[in-house]
Write a protein that holds these residues in place. Structure first.
Motif: not given
Length: 226
Positions: A172-178
């Motif tokens: 989920d964090d990777d998605i927000r950062v992306a």
């Protein structure tokens, strides 16, 4: 693919209850109904596009790995089942009912079917429809299906994960950062700073909407699994 590759070993070793808390007949590798269903599903998948290939049979044997004693019966059923793709739904429903409390096993079966489907170098529209139907009957949700599919077929340009430059197993964090990074790439200030024509602002406004839509779709899909 670990479950399929080790199917023969599962049939003979002591079953680890942690792998499935409520399997109806112990290890699936020792369950004749499981063997019958997956053999029929693999065989009928080979006929989904109207023509069964030897490479698909080889792929089936690679992932199923029946022992020598069972080989004759397995291949007899395989040859009979692959005469037509019709009727595969009943086998999928049977597995779904029998292993309803073992979702990981059903995902492993779907992964094995993907391995067979792409063994000839591509995934046809008919094969994808077959796999989508099996996943639906198994109760496998869209995010899990997409994650399994991504291991065998490149993401399409309209896939929300592709739009964000991610794989379906991203956190989920990777998605927000992306999302933030992609939005920054298309910010109007950056466009003007690069001296691009005003027309590019309109184009990148559309890109921003596409990024936000992809992000929203992923969030909604993951919420359904929570």
């Amino acid at each position: 693919m670990s479950f399929w590759k080790n199917l023969a070993q599962l049939a003979v070793r002591k079953f680890d209850a942690a792998e499935c808390t409520e399997c109806p007949k112990g290890p699936p590798g020792a369950d004749p109904a499981f063997a019958t269903a997956v053999t029929a599903l693999g065989a009928k998948l080979a006929m989904a596009d109207g023509l069964a290939h030897d490479v698909e049979q080889t792929a089936f044997l690679h992932v199923f790995q029946p022992d020598e004693k069972a080989m004759r019966d397995v291949m007899r059923l395989y040859d009979l089942a692959r005469q037509t793709s019709l009727g595969f739904e009943s086998y999928a429903r049977r597995l779904a009912k029998r292993y309803s409390n073992c979702p990981q096993i059903l995902e492993d079966v779907l992964e094995g079917l993907f391995h067979i489907a792409v063994s000839d170098g591509h995934l046809s529209h008919q094969e994808e429809t077959y796999l989508e139907t099996v996943a639906e009957l198994f109760g496998i949700k869209a995010p899990a299906y997409r994650r399994i599919r991504a291991g065998y077929v490149p993401l399409g340009e309209d896939d929300p994960y592709y739009i964000l430059g991610l794989q379906p197993d991203a956190s989920d964090d990777d998605i927000r950062v992306a999302r933030r990074a992609r939005l920054n790439d298309f910010h109007p200030d950056r466009i003007r700073a690069r001296g691009l024509p005003i027309d590019f602002e309109t184009l990148y406004t559309q890109k921003t909407a596409l990024i936000n839509s992809a992000y929203d779709q992923i969030v909604k899909e993951r919420a359904l699994l929570a």
